[in-house]
Design a protein around this motif. Sequence first.
Motif, PDB file in Angstrom:
ATOM      1  N   UNK A   3      -4.713   0.338  -2.691  1.00  0.00           N
ATOM      2  CA  UNK A   3      -4.014  -0.708  -1.953  1.00  0.00           C
ATOM      3  C   UNK A   3      -2.555  -0.822  -2.360  1.00  0.00           C
ATOM      4  N   UNK A   4      -2.237  -0.448  -3.593  1.00  0.00           N
ATOM      5  CA  UNK A   4      -0.839  -0.474  -4.026  1.00  0.00           C
ATOM      6  C   UNK A   4      -0.047   0.655  -3.388  1.00  0.00           C
ATOM      7  N   UNK A   5      -0.551   1.887  -3.519  1.00  0.00           N
ATOM      8  CA  UNK A   5       0.170   3.017  -2.923  1.00  0.00           C
ATOM      9  C   UNK A   5       0.142   2.941  -1.396  1.00  0.00           C
ATOM     10  N   UNK A   6      -0.914   2.343  -0.854  1.00  0.00           N
ATOM     11  CA  UNK A   6      -1.008   2.223   0.600  1.00  0.00           C
ATOM     12  C   UNK A   6       0.034   1.329   1.208  1.00  0.00           C
ATOM     13  N   UNK A   7       0.685   0.501   0.406  1.00  0.00           N
ATOM     14  CA  UNK A   7       1.756  -0.353   0.938  1.00  0.00           C
ATOM     15  C   UNK A   7       2.978   0.467   1.358  1.00  0.00           C
ATOM     16  N   UNK A   8       3.094   1.677   0.843  1.00  0.00           N
ATOM     17  CA  UNK A   8       4.187   2.539   1.284  1.00  0.00           C
ATOM     18  C   UNK A   8       3.723   3.299   2.516  1.00  0.00           C
ATOM     19  N   UNK A   9       4.459   3.181   3.611  1.00  0.00           N
ATOM     20  CA  UNK A   9       4.030   3.759   4.888  1.00  0.00           C
ATOM     21  C   UNK A   9       3.825   5.268   4.817  1.00  0.00           C
ATOM     22  N   UNK A  10       4.451   5.930   3.868  1.00  0.00           N
ATOM     23  CA  UNK A  10       4.268   7.366   3.715  1.00  0.00           C
ATOM     24  C   UNK A  10       2.839   7.702   3.293  1.00  0.00           C
ATOM     25  N   UNK A  11       2.182   6.782   2.605  1.00  0.00           N
ATOM     26  CA  UNK A  11       0.864   7.064   2.042  1.00  0.00           C
ATOM     27  C   UNK A  11      -0.266   6.307   2.737  1.00  0.00           C
ATOM     28  N   UNK A  12       0.055   5.372   3.638  1.00  0.00           N
ATOM     29  CA  UNK A  12      -0.984   4.510   4.196  1.00  0.00           C
ATOM     30  C   UNK A  12      -2.094   5.297   4.861  1.00  0.00           C
ATOM     31  N   UNK A  13      -1.760   6.306   5.638  1.00  0.00           N
ATOM     32  CA  UNK A  13      -2.776   7.074   6.354  1.00  0.00           C
ATOM     33  C   UNK A  13      -3.803   7.650   5.396  1.00  0.00           C
ATOM     34  N   UNK A  14      -3.360   8.193   4.277  1.00  0.00           N
ATOM     35  CA  UNK A  14      -4.263   8.830   3.327  1.00  0.00           C
ATOM     36  C   UNK A  14      -5.100   7.788   2.588  1.00  0.00           C
ATOM     37  N   UNK A  15      -4.512   6.631   2.350  1.00  0.00           N
ATOM     38  CA  UNK A  15      -5.268   5.542   1.750  1.00  0.00           C
ATOM     39  C   UNK A  15      -6.326   5.039   2.724  1.00  0.00           C
ATOM     40  N   UNK A  16      -5.992   4.944   3.990  1.00  0.00           N
ATOM     41  CA  UNK A  16      -6.959   4.517   5.003  1.00  0.00           C
ATOM     42  C   UNK A  16      -8.175   5.437   4.986  1.00  0.00           C
TER      43      UNK A  16
END
Length: 509
Positions: free
Chosen positions: A141-154
């Motif tokens: 959830x922390x790294x997912x706040x950066x739009x560059x990583x959100x897709x992979x966190x999803x």
Amino acid sequence: VRPGRPGLAEGGSTLPDEEPVSTEHPFRWAPGALDGVLGHHSEQETAEAQAREVVDALRALTRRATDPHAAELYRVLAEHQSLGYVDALLPLVAEDGDLDAERVHAVARWLALGAADREPVKTALALLGIVSGGGDRELLLTLGRHDEFTLFVVVALLNTDPAPERTLLELGQNVSGWGRVHVVERLADTRDDQVRAWLLREGYRNEVMWEYTALACAQGGDLAGALRLPDPDDALLRGAGDLLSTLVAGRGGPAAGIGDYPEGAEVAELYLRHLQERDLPLEWLPAVRALRDFVDETEGEAHDPALGWPERRGRVAALADAVLRRPEWEARVRAGLDDPDRDAFAAAAEAAGAIGLDPWDAYYARLAGGRGESGDWWHLARTPDAGRLERVVRLAEARLPLERIAAGPAEEMGLGPEFAAHSALDFVLQELGRLPGRGWALVRAGLRSPVVRNRNLAVNALAEWGREAWPPEAEPLLRTALAEEPNEGARDWLRRLLEGRPLRDDDDE
């Protein structure tokens, strides 16, 4: 991140591997934009080859943790765009009996927490979704706040979280760019009432294009069902207007439009019925106008019986007219146009167009009074009235800092607040060809501007004038400009202008 607040702290969007903006590289991709725009996968054969290369390097490192093995894995991950091969990678890792899951998890955590390049972080996040060792939720959830990583966190959360929709909702509330687009796309089939409520009231709002999320939110949030209920709240009605007007405006664009929304006609009628007895904000009027204009079109989706519009067109038009013709609007709009607050003025100016009032004089008064912004010049200069355009030219000559603009040619792109005056000049220059011989001071400043776009628009204005309308100093200044021009494309236009040739060849796009 900032505890209790969405998004990132100041400067948090700049990743350590970001190339600095320079004259050679004047643009950079917005976070998540490259993955969002360029699609989903490489060619299958290439994706599988890259995935196997990663698996081989990962197997070597998990069998024996050495610096050379770690360096080789990192090299492979940093070399390829993760999105191109990650779908092929995950099943290979999950089905490989020679890979120790705990060690893969340790490697993924190490990369996610320590990699200085974005592509290894992305692959690490995807791996955490299939080799979860527990305790990864906060990291994701922390790294997912950066739009560059959100897709992979999803993707990771969908594979590991026992209640992924609520977790995705939390993530979606903390991102606003491409990350929100990715979250909304994964929530489009939700049955969770809380998630649906967010989709309809806020989820569609993003900093990329509302068109990318409008249909997913309207359908995933069950907008039709929500509007069939009595007395919907204001936030829902605001969202309904935004979604409908976005779908109407998005036809023929990069995403779905109103023709892809089978319930659109019913939703439009329900929405307008709910507005009839309400005290409405000015900001809602443009959506009503968009629906009114849509059903008045002579062809297209509004005439498609499969979409239900023909049988509802008359009722939608009558309901929209009843809203737009309320007697109180004119006084409220004029009060807003006189309001010194920028947001209040902008809302009133947009509402003015919805009810048939012309806000041109209000824009002019703001700029003449020193309260306007660079974008206001666009609203003024696009007038079809030549008399008004002459007033704009005189105002620009008096108000714009032409000497400061004419600092000499360079390769500037003219982006950012420091180039607000240059942007204002753009809006006037692009219309100046309609007034041969008028506004030479603006053209002269444009020719000497460091912003390439200013110089090209100045040249274009002179071409539209015709040489007979040039002042005596024009040709000597153009020859000096040609000798000093650093941009190849602008130099070509200057040369063509001086030689009396068209600025563009017939086959130029």
